[in-house]
Design a protein around this motif. Structure first.
Motif, PDB file in Angstrom:
ATOM      1  N   ASN A   1      -3.867  -6.757   2.465  1.00 34.00           N
ATOM      2  CA  ASN A   1      -2.467  -7.042   2.769  1.00 34.00           C
ATOM      3  C   ASN A   1      -1.770  -7.818   1.662  1.00 34.00           C
ATOM      4  O   ASN A   1      -0.588  -7.612   1.400  1.00 34.00           O
ATOM      5  CB  ASN A   1      -2.351  -7.804   4.084  1.00 34.00           C
ATOM      6  CG  ASN A   1      -2.718  -6.934   5.265  1.00 34.00           C
ATOM      7  OD1 ASN A   1      -2.557  -5.721   5.224  1.00 34.00           O
ATOM      8  ND2 ASN A   1      -3.220  -7.558   6.316  1.00 34.00           N
ATOM      9  N   ALA A   2      -2.479  -8.737   1.038  1.00 33.17           N
ATOM     10  CA  ALA A   2      -1.864  -9.552  -0.012  1.00 33.17           C
ATOM     11  C   ALA A   2      -1.405  -8.675  -1.177  1.00 33.17           C
ATOM     12  O   ALA A   2      -0.305  -8.867  -1.702  1.00 33.17           O
ATOM     13  CB  ALA A   2      -2.840 -10.611  -0.500  1.00 33.17           C
ATOM     14  N   GLU A   3      -2.237  -7.724  -1.556  1.00 33.56           N
ATOM     15  CA  GLU A   3      -1.840  -6.847  -2.657  1.00 33.56           C
ATOM     16  C   GLU A   3      -0.640  -5.991  -2.273  1.00 33.56           C
ATOM     17  O   GLU A   3       0.260  -5.758  -3.077  1.00 33.56           O
ATOM     18  CB  GLU A   3      -2.995  -5.948  -3.100  1.00 33.56           C
ATOM     19  CG  GLU A   3      -2.617  -5.123  -4.314  1.00 33.56           C
ATOM     20  CD  GLU A   3      -3.778  -4.350  -4.920  1.00 33.56           C
ATOM     21  OE1 GLU A   3      -3.502  -3.551  -5.822  1.00 33.56           O
ATOM     22  OE2 GLU A   3      -4.930  -4.547  -4.502  1.00 33.56           O
ATOM     23  N   THR A   4      -0.586  -5.548  -1.037  1.00 35.06           N
ATOM     24  CA  THR A   4       0.553  -4.759  -0.560  1.00 35.06           C
ATOM     25  C   THR A   4       1.845  -5.563  -0.654  1.00 35.06           C
ATOM     26  O   THR A   4       2.873  -5.068  -1.111  1.00 35.06           O
ATOM     27  CB  THR A   4       0.317  -4.304   0.894  1.00 35.06           C
ATOM     28  OG1 THR A   4      -0.895  -3.563   0.961  1.00 35.06           O
ATOM     29  CG2 THR A   4       1.463  -3.458   1.392  1.00 35.06           C
ATOM     30  N   VAL A   5       1.789  -6.824  -0.255  1.00 34.30           N
ATOM     31  CA  VAL A   5       2.965  -7.695  -0.302  1.00 34.30           C
ATOM     32  C   VAL A   5       3.371  -7.965  -1.748  1.00 34.30           C
ATOM     33  O   VAL A   5       4.554  -7.877  -2.100  1.00 34.30           O
ATOM     34  CB  VAL A   5       2.700  -9.028   0.444  1.00 34.30           C
ATOM     35  CG1 VAL A   5       3.812 -10.030   0.206  1.00 34.30           C
ATOM     36  CG2 VAL A   5       2.524  -8.762   1.923  1.00 34.30           C
ATOM     37  N   ILE A   6       2.401  -8.272  -2.581  1.00 36.94           N
ATOM     38  CA  ILE A   6       2.696  -8.566  -3.992  1.00 36.94           C
ATOM     39  C   ILE A   6       3.290  -7.340  -4.677  1.00 36.94           C
ATOM     40  O   ILE A   6       4.257  -7.457  -5.439  1.00 36.94           O
ATOM     41  CB  ILE A   6       1.421  -9.030  -4.730  1.00 36.94           C
ATOM     42  CG1 ILE A   6       0.941 -10.365  -4.170  1.00 36.94           C
ATOM     43  CG2 ILE A   6       1.650  -9.123  -6.225  1.00 36.94           C
ATOM     44  CD1 ILE A   6       1.888 -11.523  -4.391  1.00 36.94           C
ATOM     45  N   ARG A   7       2.743  -6.163  -4.426  1.00 41.35           N
ATOM     46  CA  ARG A   7       3.302  -4.945  -5.033  1.00 41.35           C
ATOM     47  C   ARG A   7       4.737  -4.711  -4.581  1.00 41.35           C
ATOM     48  O   ARG A   7       5.590  -4.338  -5.374  1.00 41.35           O
ATOM     49  CB  ARG A   7       2.457  -3.726  -4.684  1.00 41.35           C
ATOM     50  CG  ARG A   7       1.236  -3.593  -5.529  1.00 41.35           C
ATOM     51  CD  ARG A   7       0.568  -2.266  -5.274  1.00 41.35           C
ATOM     52  NE  ARG A   7      -0.658  -2.198  -6.047  1.00 41.35           N
ATOM     53  CZ  ARG A   7      -1.225  -1.089  -6.408  1.00 41.35           C
ATOM     54  NH1 ARG A   7      -0.713   0.062  -6.049  1.00 41.35           N
ATOM     55  NH2 ARG A   7      -2.328  -1.098  -7.123  1.00 41.35           N
ATOM     56  N   SER A   8       5.005  -4.941  -3.313  1.00 37.93           N
ATOM     57  CA  SER A   8       6.357  -4.774  -2.792  1.00 37.93           C
ATOM     58  C   SER A   8       7.327  -5.712  -3.509  1.00 37.93           C
ATOM     59  O   SER A   8       8.426  -5.304  -3.914  1.00 37.93           O
ATOM     60  CB  SER A   8       6.369  -5.034  -1.291  1.00 37.93           C
ATOM     61  OG  SER A   8       7.679  -4.990  -0.800  1.00 37.93           O
ATOM     62  N   MET A   9       6.924  -6.968  -3.679  1.00 37.06           N
ATOM     63  CA  MET A   9       7.773  -7.931  -4.381  1.00 37.06           C
ATOM     64  C   MET A   9       7.938  -7.550  -5.852  1.00 37.06           C
ATOM     65  O   MET A   9       9.024  -7.703  -6.423  1.00 37.06           O
ATOM     66  CB  MET A   9       7.193  -9.339  -4.250  1.00 37.06           C
ATOM     67  CG  MET A   9       7.264  -9.845  -2.829  1.00 37.06           C
ATOM     68  SD  MET A   9       6.602 -11.502  -2.445  1.00 37.06           S
ATOM     69  CE  MET A   9       5.817 -12.095  -3.857  1.00 37.06           C
ATOM     70  N   LEU A  10       6.888  -7.039  -6.465  1.00 41.71           N
ATOM     71  CA  LEU A  10       6.950  -6.605  -7.858  1.00 41.71           C
ATOM     72  C   LEU A  10       7.939  -5.450  -8.022  1.00 41.71           C
ATOM     73  O   LEU A  10       8.773  -5.457  -8.925  1.00 41.71           O
ATOM     74  CB  LEU A  10       5.559  -6.174  -8.333  1.00 41.71           C
ATOM     75  CG  LEU A  10       5.470  -5.641  -9.762  1.00 41.71           C
ATOM     76  CD1 LEU A  10       5.814  -6.741 -10.762  1.00 41.71           C
ATOM     77  CD2 LEU A  10       4.079  -5.094 -10.027  1.00 41.71           C
ATOM     78  N   TYR A  11       7.885  -4.472  -7.122  1.00 42.31           N
ATOM     79  CA  TYR A  11       8.803  -3.343  -7.197  1.00 42.31           C
ATOM     80  C   TYR A  11      10.242  -3.773  -6.950  1.00 42.31           C
ATOM     81  O   TYR A  11      11.166  -3.224  -7.563  1.00 42.31           O
ATOM     82  CB  TYR A  11       8.396  -2.244  -6.219  1.00 42.31           C
ATOM     83  CG  TYR A  11       7.034  -1.661  -6.512  1.00 42.31           C
ATOM     84  CD1 TYR A  11       6.549  -1.568  -7.802  1.00 42.31           C
ATOM     85  CD2 TYR A  11       6.221  -1.214  -5.482  1.00 42.31           C
ATOM     86  CE1 TYR A  11       5.291  -1.046  -8.067  1.00 42.31           C
ATOM     87  CE2 TYR A  11       4.963  -0.677  -5.739  1.00 42.31           C
ATOM     88  CZ  TYR A  11       4.508  -0.600  -7.037  1.00 42.31           C
ATOM     89  OH  TYR A  11       3.270  -0.083  -7.285  1.00 42.31           O
TER      90      TYR A  11
END
Length: 114
Positions: free
Chosen positions: A73-83
């Motif tokens: 989940n953490a990677e999913t959230v970080i990727r969303s913020m990055l995009y």
């Protein structure tokens, strides 16, 4: 002497500004904005940023998580913020021209109401 210089010399600073605005609209560069139009321009730029963020998310939807970072989940959230940041930065630097088009169309619709 290019076309912009020739127009400026012949017609003065107003024609040069009109040419500059027209060139910005064609090239997808940010428009020169002043006064009340600044809020509209910012809204159009925000719209383009959200659109670009969604494009980035769609482009990478099928990619698997990198085993180095472990996924989850953490990677999913970080990727969303990055995009989201990618979209904001692209829109701020001129984007792909969506903000200019939205800005022009909203102005055109407002003028038609009056």
């Amino acid at each position: 002497m290019n076309a912009g210089t020739a127009i400026s010399a012949a017609a003065g600073p107003d024609a040069a500004m009109a040419l500059s605005t027209a060139q910005s609209m064609q090239l997808g560069k940010p428009l020169p904005v002043a006064g009340n139009d600044a809020k509209l321009h910012q809204t159009a730029q925000d719209f383009e940023a959200v659109f670009l963020s969604q494009v980035f998310q769609s482009m990478t939807a099928g990619l698997e998580a990198d085993p180095v970072f472990g996924g989850g989940n953490a990677e999913t959230v970080i990727r969303s913020m990055l995009y989201d940041q990618y979209g904001k930065e692209m829109a701020k630097s001129g984007g792909v021209g969506i903000a200019s088009s939205v800005y022009r169309e909203v102005l055109r619709m407002q003028e038609a109401r009056q």
